[in-house]
Design a protein around this motif. Structure first.
Motif, short mmCIF file in Angstrom:
data_model
loop_
_atom_site.label_atom_id
_atom_site.label_comp_id
_atom_site.label_asym_id
_atom_site.label_seq_id
_atom_site.Cartn_x
_atom_site.Cartn_y
_atom_site.Cartn_z
N VAL A 158 0.83 -1.20 0.00
CA VAL A 158 0.00 0.00 0.00
C VAL A 158 0.87 1.25 0.00
O VAL A 158 0.56 2.26 -0.64
CB VAL A 158 -0.96 0.01 1.21
N SER A 159 1.97 1.24 0.75
CA SER A 159 2.96 2.32 0.75
C SER A 159 2.33 3.68 1.04
O SER A 159 2.37 4.60 0.22
CB SER A 159 3.69 2.36 -0.60
N ASN A 160 1.73 3.79 2.21
CA ASN A 160 1.05 5.03 2.59
C ASN A 160 1.72 5.64 3.81
O ASN A 160 2.07 4.93 4.75
CB ASN A 160 -0.42 4.71 2.87
N ARG A 161 1.87 6.96 3.82
CA ARG A 161 2.56 7.62 4.93
C ARG A 161 1.79 7.50 6.24
O ARG A 161 2.39 7.51 7.31
CB ARG A 161 2.81 9.08 4.57
N GLU A 162 0.48 7.41 6.17
CA GLU A 162 -0.32 7.25 7.38
C GLU A 162 -0.03 5.90 8.03
O GLU A 162 0.06 5.78 9.25
CB GLU A 162 -1.81 7.38 7.04
N LEU A 163 0.14 4.88 7.21
CA LEU A 163 0.50 3.56 7.72
C LEU A 163 1.89 3.58 8.34
O LEU A 163 2.14 2.98 9.38
CB LEU A 163 0.45 2.52 6.59
N ILE A 164 2.81 4.30 7.69
CA ILE A 164 4.18 4.41 8.20
C ILE A 164 4.18 5.07 9.58
O ILE A 164 4.85 4.61 10.50
CB ILE A 164 5.06 5.18 7.21
N SER A 165 3.41 6.14 9.72
CA SER A 165 3.34 6.83 11.01
C SER A 165 2.78 5.92 12.09
O SER A 165 3.26 5.92 13.23
CB SER A 165 2.45 8.08 10.88
N LYS A 166 1.79 5.11 11.72
CA LYS A 166 1.20 4.18 12.70
C LYS A 166 2.21 3.13 13.11
O LYS A 166 2.30 2.76 14.29
CB LYS A 166 -0.05 3.52 12.10
N MET A 167 2.99 2.64 12.17
CA MET A 167 4.01 1.63 12.50
C MET A 167 5.09 2.21 13.40
O MET A 167 5.57 1.55 14.32
CB MET A 167 4.61 1.05 11.22
N LYS A 168 5.47 3.46 13.15
CA LYS A 168 6.45 4.11 14.01
C LYS A 168 5.91 4.26 15.43
O LYS A 168 6.65 4.12 16.42
CB LYS A 168 6.82 5.49 13.45
N GLU A 169 4.61 4.52 15.53
CA GLU A 169 3.97 4.63 16.85
C GLU A 169 4.03 3.29 17.58
O GLU A 169 4.31 3.23 18.78
CB GLU A 169 2.52 5.08 16.67
N ILE A 170 3.79 2.21 16.85
CA ILE A 170 3.85 0.87 17.45
C ILE A 170 5.27 0.56 17.91
O ILE A 170 5.47 -0.08 18.95
CB ILE A 170 3.36 -0.19 16.45
N LEU A 171 6.25 1.03 17.16
CA LEU A 171 7.65 0.80 17.54
C LEU A 171 7.96 1.34 18.93
O LEU A 171 8.76 0.77 19.67
CB LEU A 171 8.59 1.46 16.52
N SER A 172 7.34 2.45 19.27
CA SER A 172 7.64 3.10 20.55
C SER A 172 6.81 2.55 21.71
O SER A 172 7.08 2.87 22.86
CB SER A 172 7.40 4.61 20.43
N THR A 173 5.83 1.71 21.40
CA THR A 173 4.95 1.21 22.48
C THR A 173 4.95 -0.30 22.64
O THR A 173 4.77 -0.81 23.75
CB THR A 173 3.50 1.68 22.23
N SER A 174 5.15 -1.04 21.57
CA SER A 174 5.05 -2.51 21.64
C SER A 174 6.32 -3.14 22.18
O SER A 174 7.43 -2.64 21.96
CB SER A 174 4.75 -3.08 20.25
N LYS A 175 6.15 -4.24 22.90
CA LYS A 175 7.29 -5.03 23.38
C LYS A 175 7.35 -6.39 22.71
O LYS A 175 8.16 -7.24 23.07
CB LYS A 175 7.19 -5.19 24.90
N ASP A 176 6.47 -6.60 21.73
CA ASP A 176 6.43 -7.87 21.00
C ASP A 176 7.54 -7.87 19.96
O ASP A 176 7.49 -7.13 18.97
CB ASP A 176 5.06 -8.03 20.32
N GLN A 177 8.56 -8.71 20.17
CA GLN A 177 9.75 -8.68 19.30
C GLN A 177 9.43 -9.07 17.87
O GLN A 177 10.01 -8.52 16.92
CB GLN A 177 10.83 -9.60 19.87
N GLU A 178 8.50 -9.99 17.67
CA GLU A 178 8.15 -10.40 16.30
C GLU A 178 7.50 -9.25 15.55
O GLU A 178 7.78 -9.02 14.37
CB GLU A 178 7.21 -11.61 16.33
N ILE A 179 6.65 -8.51 16.25
CA ILE A 179 6.01 -7.35 15.63
C ILE A 179 7.05 -6.29 15.29
O ILE A 179 7.05 -5.72 14.20
CB ILE A 179 4.92 -6.77 16.56
#
Length: 291
Positions: A248-269
């Motif tokens: 899909v390559s959308n900047r909104e998706l990228i921003s959401k993934m960056k947000e998950i990076l700062s909150t998730s502790k799931d290593q696979e994710i």
């Protein structure tokens, strides 16, 4: 930046994967003090630090000043660190490094010998000459290890030698290894990726969208579905959405993934996000320096 990465590597609490990312960052920095730091890692009693240094040396600029240290470490270490030392040595075309690889091929642990044989296949003429000698030796382990190198060499001489081993070698284990090697070489390449189907045809996204009463009739309809999936409580849906974001390559998706990076502790994710962002970086939709 470099000092923070050094601190991350030296701390007791970070896992190996975090340290590995930190050492990769140091290699990319190409700082002039790195050789000194890598030598400090070699002095640590914990083999984990030596392993990190070996990865760094293998990936960085070829500094021939490390060769003698690598050879010295190779001659006194044991498996499993030996395989990392051998991999580091295999990145050099220096005669003494190749000589040490040949020595370990004759006397090392079998898994290491197989790895070295594969590495020698990429050493053009000198590697092929060593493999030619190896397949004629009395030592069964050396001959069987050499078969792994022949597979990587994959030229007319190597294939014919494998066929000869199947018929002529006196030991069943060698004939069996050669048979498996020939079968592998004659089969379809397992590393050629299958063509990715369109997201509109993806079973997961169709099923997920169905639960939301949303349609998947066009590529434009994918964005809201993936954004919802990224906020799901189901980790499988999150991972699937991250994987699908490449298409899909959308900047909104990228921003959401960056947000998950700062909150998730799931290593696979986290690993899947890093991979996806790397792939998107190649299409210039995300700058890895911003992560």
């Amino acid at each position: 930046m470099e000092s923070k990465l050094n601190q991350t590597i030296g701390k007791n609490n970070p896992g190996f994967k975090i340290r590995l990312r930190a050492i990769a960052g140091l290699v990319l920095s190409n700082d002039s003090s790195l050789p000194t730091f890598f030598r400090q890692l070699f002095t640590q009693n914990n083999d984990l630090y030596k392993q990190l240094a070996l990865f760094a040396i293998s990936c960085g600029n070829r500094d021939n000043n490390f060769i003698n240290e690598l050879i010295s470490l190779s001659q006194k270490t044991t498996y499993p660190l030996q395989k990392y030392v051998s991999l580091a040595l295999s990145t050099y075309d220096d005669e003494s490094a190749i000589h040490e690889l040949a020595r370990v091929l004759l006397s090392g642990e079998e898994n290491v010998r197989q790895l070295i044989a594969e590495s020698l296949a990429f050493k053009t003429t000198v590697g092929e000459e060593i493999l030619k000698d190896a397949v004629t030796m009395d030592d069964i382990v050396v001959r069987r290890s050499a078969v792994y190198g022949l597979v990587k060499l994959n030229n007319l001489w190597a294939i014919q030698t494998i066929r000869n081993l199947i018929i002529q070698d006196s030991q069943w284990v060698i004939r069996n290894a050669a048979s498996q090697a020939l079968e592998y070489l004659e089969s379809d390449n397992p590393y050629i990726p299958e063509r990715k189907s369109s997201l509109i045809e993806d079973h997961w996204i169709i099923e997920f969208a169905g639960k939301l009463n949303l349609g998947v009739s066009s590529p434009q309809s994918m964005l809201p579905i993936l954004l919802i999936a990224l906020e799901s409580d189901n980790r499988i849906d999150i991972i699937k959405a991250i994987q699908s974001s490449v298409q899909v390559s959308n900047r909104e998706l990228i921003s959401k993934m960056k947000e998950i990076l700062s909150t998730s502790k799931d290593q696979e994710i986290l690993n899947q996000i890093f991979l996806t962002l790397f792939l998107l970086n190649r299409s210039f939709l995300v700058d890895l320096k911003d992560i």
